[in-house]
Design a protein around this motif. Structure first.
Motif, PDB file in Angstrom:
ATOM      1  N   ASP A   1       0.821  -1.211   0.000  1.00 48.72           N
ATOM      2  CA  ASP A   1       0.000   0.000   0.000  1.00 48.72           C
ATOM      3  C   ASP A   1       0.853   1.258   0.000  1.00 48.72           C
ATOM      4  O   ASP A   1       0.519   2.242  -0.650  1.00 48.72           O
ATOM      5  N   LEU A   2       1.949   1.222   0.760  1.00 48.36           N
ATOM      6  CA  LEU A   2       2.768   2.426   0.920  1.00 48.36           C
ATOM      7  C   LEU A   2       4.243   2.065   0.918  1.00 48.36           C
ATOM      8  O   LEU A   2       4.676   1.143   1.616  1.00 48.36           O
ATOM      9  N   LEU A   3       5.009   2.798   0.127  1.00 51.41           N
ATOM     10  CA  LEU A   3       6.469   2.735   0.176  1.00 51.41           C
ATOM     11  C   LEU A   3       6.966   4.073   0.686  1.00 51.41           C
ATOM     12  O   LEU A   3       6.679   5.117   0.106  1.00 51.41           O
ATOM     13  N   VAL A   4       7.684   4.040   1.804  1.00 51.50           N
ATOM     14  CA  VAL A   4       8.330   5.236   2.326  1.00 51.50           C
ATOM     15  C   VAL A   4       9.797   5.133   1.946  1.00 51.50           C
ATOM     16  O   VAL A   4      10.491   4.201   2.356  1.00 51.50           O
ATOM     17  N   SER A   5      10.273   6.067   1.152  1.00 53.32           N
ATOM     18  CA  SER A   5      11.645   5.994   0.645  1.00 53.32           C
ATOM     19  C   SER A   5      12.431   7.231   1.055  1.00 53.32           C
ATOM     20  O   SER A   5      11.953   8.368   0.925  1.00 53.32           O
ATOM     21  N   LEU A   6      13.615   6.994   1.561  1.00 52.16           N
ATOM     22  CA  LEU A   6      14.515   8.089   1.911  1.00 52.16           C
ATOM     23  C   LEU A   6      15.311   8.477   0.680  1.00 52.16           C
ATOM     24  O   LEU A   6      15.849   7.621  -0.025  1.00 52.16           O
ATOM     25  N   SER A   7      15.382   9.750   0.414  1.00 52.43           N
ATOM     26  CA  SER A   7      16.055  10.211  -0.801  1.00 52.43           C
ATOM     27  C   SER A   7      17.151  11.201  -0.462  1.00 52.43           C
ATOM     28  O   SER A   7      16.958  12.117   0.343  1.00 52.43           O
TER      29      SER A   7
ATOM     30  N   ALA B   1      13.367   1.114  -6.087  1.00 56.76           N
ATOM     31  CA  ALA B   1      12.508   0.513  -5.066  1.00 56.76           C
ATOM     32  C   ALA B   1      11.044   0.576  -5.486  1.00 56.76           C
ATOM     33  O   ALA B   1      10.286  -0.388  -5.304  1.00 56.76           O
ATOM     34  N   PHE B   2      10.640   1.712  -6.042  1.00 57.54           N
ATOM     35  CA  PHE B   2       9.247   1.858  -6.485  1.00 57.54           C
ATOM     36  C   PHE B   2       8.930   0.871  -7.606  1.00 57.54           C
ATOM     37  O   PHE B   2       7.888   0.202  -7.579  1.00 57.54           O
ATOM     38  N   GLU B   3       9.814   0.777  -8.585  1.00 59.24           N
ATOM     39  CA  GLU B   3       9.558  -0.098  -9.731  1.00 59.24           C
ATOM     40  C   GLU B   3       9.569  -1.570  -9.328  1.00 59.24           C
ATOM     41  O   GLU B   3       8.854  -2.388  -9.918  1.00 59.24           O
ATOM     42  N   LEU B   4      10.343  -1.923  -8.309  1.00 59.28           N
ATOM     43  CA  LEU B   4      10.414  -3.316  -7.871  1.00 59.28           C
ATOM     44  C   LEU B   4       9.253  -3.705  -6.963  1.00 59.28           C
ATOM     45  O   LEU B   4       8.859  -4.869  -6.926  1.00 59.28           O
ATOM     46  N   LEU B   5       8.692  -2.740  -6.249  1.00 59.95           N
ATOM     47  CA  LEU B   5       7.602  -3.036  -5.317  1.00 59.95           C
ATOM     48  C   LEU B   5       6.233  -2.606  -5.834  1.00 59.95           C
ATOM     49  O   LEU B   5       5.219  -3.140  -5.409  1.00 59.95           O
ATOM     50  N   ARG B   6       6.190  -1.610  -6.699  1.00 61.48           N
ATOM     51  CA  ARG B   6       4.959  -1.089  -7.283  1.00 61.48           C
ATOM     52  C   ARG B   6       3.889  -0.819  -6.225  1.00 61.48           C
ATOM     53  O   ARG B   6       2.777  -1.377  -6.247  1.00 61.48           O
ATOM     54  N   PRO B   7       4.162   0.068  -5.285  1.00 66.19           N
ATOM     55  CA  PRO B   7       3.189   0.372  -4.235  1.00 66.19           C
ATOM     56  C   PRO B   7       2.048   1.235  -4.766  1.00 66.19           C
ATOM     57  O   PRO B   7       2.166   1.885  -5.810  1.00 66.19           O
TER      58      PRO B   7
ATOM     59  N   PHE C   1       6.539  11.610  10.383  1.00 63.01           N
ATOM     60  CA  PHE C   1       6.128  11.492   8.988  1.00 63.01           C
ATOM     61  C   PHE C   1       5.686  10.062   8.667  1.00 63.01           C
ATOM     62  O   PHE C   1       4.645   9.836   8.043  1.00 63.01           O
ATOM     63  N   ILE C   2       6.513   9.089   9.086  1.00 63.60           N
ATOM     64  CA  ILE C   2       6.219   7.687   8.766  1.00 63.60           C
ATOM     65  C   ILE C   2       4.943   7.239   9.474  1.00 63.60           C
ATOM     66  O   ILE C   2       4.097   6.553   8.885  1.00 63.60           O
ATOM     67  N   LYS C   3       4.785   7.633  10.724  1.00 60.00           N
ATOM     68  CA  LYS C   3       3.596   7.241  11.480  1.00 60.00           C
ATOM     69  C   LYS C   3       2.329   7.788  10.832  1.00 60.00           C
ATOM     70  O   LYS C   3       1.317   7.084  10.703  1.00 60.00           O
ATOM     71  N   GLU C   4       2.369   9.055  10.405  1.00 57.31           N
ATOM     72  CA  GLU C   4       1.203   9.659   9.769  1.00 57.31           C
ATOM     73  C   GLU C   4       0.876   8.960   8.452  1.00 57.31           C
ATOM     74  O   GLU C   4      -0.293   8.691   8.146  1.00 57.31           O
ATOM     75  N   ALA C   5       1.909   8.656   7.686  1.00 57.35           N
ATOM     76  CA  ALA C   5       1.682   8.044   6.375  1.00 57.35           C
ATOM     77  C   ALA C   5       1.231   6.601   6.489  1.00 57.35           C
ATOM     78  O   ALA C   5       0.540   6.085   5.607  1.00 57.35           O
ATOM     79  N   ALA C   6       1.611   5.937   7.564  1.00 57.89           N
ATOM     80  CA  ALA C   6       1.322   4.510   7.715  1.00 57.89           C
ATOM     81  C   ALA C   6      -0.076   4.241   8.260  1.00 57.89           C
ATOM     82  O   ALA C   6      -0.403   3.092   8.560  1.00 57.89           O
ATOM     83  N   GLN C   7      -0.908   5.275   8.395  1.00 56.98           N
ATOM     84  CA  GLN C   7      -2.292   5.040   8.798  1.00 56.98           C
ATOM     85  C   GLN C   7      -3.006   4.304   7.667  1.00 56.98           C
ATOM     86  O   GLN C   7      -2.943   4.713   6.514  1.00 56.98           O
TER      87      GLN C   7
ATOM     88  N   LYS D   1      -0.327  -2.755   4.158  1.00 56.74           N
ATOM     89  CA  LYS D   1       1.074  -3.161   4.042  1.00 56.74           C
ATOM     90  C   LYS D   1       1.921  -1.939   3.694  1.00 56.74           C
ATOM     91  O   LYS D   1       1.661  -1.263   2.704  1.00 56.74           O
ATOM     92  N   ALA D   2       2.920  -1.698   4.509  1.00 57.55           N
ATOM     93  CA  ALA D   2       3.836  -0.587   4.253  1.00 57.55           C
ATOM     94  C   ALA D   2       5.271  -1.087   4.381  1.00 57.55           C
ATOM     95  O   ALA D   2       5.566  -1.958   5.202  1.00 57.55           O
ATOM     96  N   VAL D   3       6.148  -0.521   3.578  1.00 59.85           N
ATOM     97  CA  VAL D   3       7.566  -0.875   3.589  1.00 59.85           C
ATOM     98  C   VAL D   3       8.377   0.416   3.588  1.00 59.85           C
ATOM     99  O   VAL D   3       8.019   1.386   2.914  1.00 59.85           O
ATOM    100  N   ILE D   4       9.469   0.409   4.348  1.00 56.76           N
ATOM    101  CA  ILE D   4      10.361   1.572   4.388  1.00 56.76           C
ATOM    102  C   ILE D   4      11.645   1.235   3.645  1.00 56.76           C
ATOM    103  O   ILE D   4      12.341   0.270   3.990  1.00 56.76           O
ATOM    104  N   ASP D   5      11.952   2.042   2.633  1.00 54.94           N
ATOM    105  CA  ASP D   5      13.186   1.877   1.861  1.00 54.94           C
ATOM    106  C   ASP D   5      14.271   2.740   2.488  1.00 54.94           C
ATOM    107  O   ASP D   5      14.166   3.967   2.501  1.00 54.94           O
ATOM    108  N   ILE D   6      15.313   2.112   3.000  1.00 51.84           N
ATOM    109  CA  ILE D   6      16.369   2.843   3.715  1.00 51.84           C
ATOM    110  C   ILE D   6      17.650   2.956   2.892  1.00 51.84           C
ATOM    111  O   ILE D   6      18.707   3.272   3.435  1.00 51.84           O
ATOM    112  N   THR D   7      17.563   2.729   1.581  1.00 50.45           N
ATOM    113  CA  THR D   7      18.777   2.740   0.760  1.00 50.45           C
ATOM    114  C   THR D   7      19.352   4.137   0.626  1.00 50.45           C
ATOM    115  O   THR D   7      20.564   4.350   0.778  1.00 50.45           O
ATOM    116  N   GLY D   8      18.495   5.114   0.315  1.00 49.34           N
ATOM    117  CA  GLY D   8      18.982   6.463   0.071  1.00 49.34           C
ATOM    118  C   GLY D   8      19.038   7.306   1.327  1.00 49.34           C
ATOM    119  O   GLY D   8      18.759   6.845   2.436  1.00 49.34           O
ATOM    120  N   GLY D   9      19.373   8.582   1.155  1.00 55.43           N
ATOM    121  CA  GLY D   9      19.436   9.499   2.290  1.00 55.43           C
ATOM    122  C   GLY D   9      20.683   9.294   3.130  1.00 55.43           C
ATOM    123  O   GLY D   9      21.483   8.390   2.911  1.00 55.43           O
TER     124      GLY D   9
END
Length: 492
Positions: free
Chosen positions: A70-76, A86-92, A137-143, A152-160
């Motif tokens: 449902d949600l991908l949270v990605s650090l950029s 990450a977006f293209e591989l998970l397609r949230p 931010f993550i808590k608000e978005a993960a509602q 279902k939510a996933v956090i991408d920690i690759t960037g940032g």
């Protein structure tokens, strides 16, 4: 030096060929537009290498189990590529980007590359060293979405920056979210990933992976006697934790205690055998004190499960009723405690009668086995019943209930009563009052609830009865030491 300003490469170019060209551009051996070589190389990666890199990353990640997200949270950070991958591989369904103010250009590139409508994109800018803001931010978005049955939510920690990744990982642990990152082979010259080596990695919630938080929750259930719930939690941890041996031990111990509390002798025997084998598991060693107590308990349980059904009214069962009564009273479950204390006292008196006359049974009493004058015994029993109940019994009881057993032992002047303190008719009437109050329980013959005061009274009477019985029949054993050994382990 070769020069070129052609931005449109042949679609037939392979990923290795494009990667080789990227390296030449970075080294200044080939030109791709204006600017310094590093800037040209960065532009080339985004315009020419991104699409084939995504396709190769999909092939590299084909074996990674994935569910709809449902949600991908990605650090950029400086590079937008990891978020795009990450977006293209998970397609949230929805993407949140958390970035610093310096990364606004990267965010623009991500939006253009993914062609996302604003309804699916949420961008938050923050100080990268402010973990509380990132968590917010993550808590608000993960509602959960209102229409979603399961979110279902996933956090991408690759960037940032690294501190952003650490903050996001902490948020994942707190909010029970999974993590992902794009793994790749690092090119030390360009200080970027080698195109085509990218692969998706999904990490479960860190507390699930290592099991600490789940273990503590399971231990809380275990300490409060919720053994079925504890067993289920330990079983789940044993399947997912990094070091599962302790969870396996506690799972099997909770299973034993669950059957023990339920007096389920059918499952108790098999579960005790599993626990006996678990004690030798080399992966986890309990303290010698706990190991000895559990072994002693397993030996005791053998005396419950190994006896034929017709012989189960034994000292082991008497002691078992008392142990479970103490256990339930400690949990504040006083109706259960009162029931088990009643069974303890009942067993003490019934077994005492059997010891006075081998073969004597309370269910079908043969009074000739007592070796007393039957007329005298009847007269004494009638006098005792009149003193305690106010009416004389017409005959000797058959079958013999708890109060009848008390009166018989009283008129037989059994030494058990001197040790308990039931040596007068007044004491017997008080005892009867305790039983009458207990019989009003919802677990007996009434609709009332046993309070702590009555539970404590019955517990005290059960304790005195067990001690007196043991002193007469097992004088060489301290029953209090025996009880301490058999009490359930609380902190294994």
């Amino acid at each position: 030096m070769a020069t070129q300003n052609n931005y449109c490469l042949s679609s037939m170019s392979s990923l290795p060929e494009l990667s080789a060209r990227l390296q030449r551009i970075f080294r200044g051996q080939e030109q791709y537009g204006d600017g310094p070589p590093a800037e040209q190389a960065r532009r080339f990666r985004l315009e020419q290498l991104l699409e084939p890199t995504i396709e190769q990353a999909k092939r590299n990640s084909a074996d990674i189990p994935r569910e709809p997200i449902d949600l991908l949270v990605s650090l950029s950070g400086f590079s937008p590529e990891t978020t795009i991958l990450a977006f293209e591989l998970l397609r949230p369904r929805r993407l949140m980007i958390i970035a610093s103010e310096e990364a606004r250009t990267s965010v623009d590139i991500i939006q253009r590359a993914l062609k996302l409508p604003l309804s699916r994109l949420d961008v938050r800018y923050t100080d990268p060293v402010d973990p509380r803001r990132i968590y917010q931010f993550i808590k608000e978005a993960a509602q959960p979405f209102p229409e979603a049955e399961e979110f279902k939510a996933v956090i991408d920690i690759t960037g940032g920056k690294k501190v952003m990744s650490a903050s996001a990982a902490l948020a994942a642990a707190q909010l029970d979210l999974a993590l992902c990152y794009i793994n790749s082979t690092f090119d030390p010259e360009m200080r970027l990933s080698i195109p085509g080596t990218e692969r998706l990695v999904i990490v479960p919630n860190p507390t699930t992976l290592f099991g600490d938080r789940e273990m503590e929750a399971a231990l809380v259930a275990f300490r409060h006697g919720a053994y079925a719930a504890a067993q289920a939690r330990f079983a789940e941890i044993a399947e997912t934790a990094y070091e599962p041996a302790r969870a396996r031990f506690l799972r099997d111990l909770a299973s034993v205690y669950e059957s023990w509390c339920d007096l389920n002798l059918e499952t108790l025997q098999s579960r005790a055998q599993v626990m006996r084998e678990r004690l030798s598991d080399p992966g986890y060693s309990v303290t010698p004190t706990v190991a000895k107590r559990v072994r002693d308990q397993l030996v005791f349980l053998d005396t419950l499960t190994g006896a034929p059904r017709t012989e189960r009214e034994s000292p082991s069962f008497l002691l078992n009723f008392y142990l479970l009564g103490q256990h339930y009273r400690g949990l504040g479950r006083h109706d259960f405690a009162a029931l088990l204390y009643y069974r303890t006292i009942e067993s003490c008196f019934a077994q005492r009668l059997a010891r006075l006359a081998p073969g004597f049974r309370t269910a079908t009493p043969d009074y000739r086995l007592l070796g007393r004058d039957q007329g005298d015994l009847r007269a004494r029993y009638r006098a005792a019943t009149e003193a305690v109940h106010g009416t004389e019994a017409a005959a000797l009881p058959a079958p013999i209930g708890l109060m009848e057993a008390v009166l018989l032992l009283f008129v037989l002047n059994d030494p058990l009563f001197r040790k308990i303190g039931l040596t007068s008719e007044k004491a017997l009437r008080h005892f009867k009052g305790q039983l009458t109050a207990r019989n009003k329980s919802v677990l007996a013959h009434g609709t009332e609830t046993i309070d702590e005061s009555l539970s404590n009274e019955l517990g005290g009477l059960a304790t005195r009865s067990v001690r007196a019985f043991w002193a007469l029949d097992f004088a060489d054993e301290n029953v209090d030491d025996r009880i301490a050994t058999l009490k359930f382990v609380v902190d294994p």
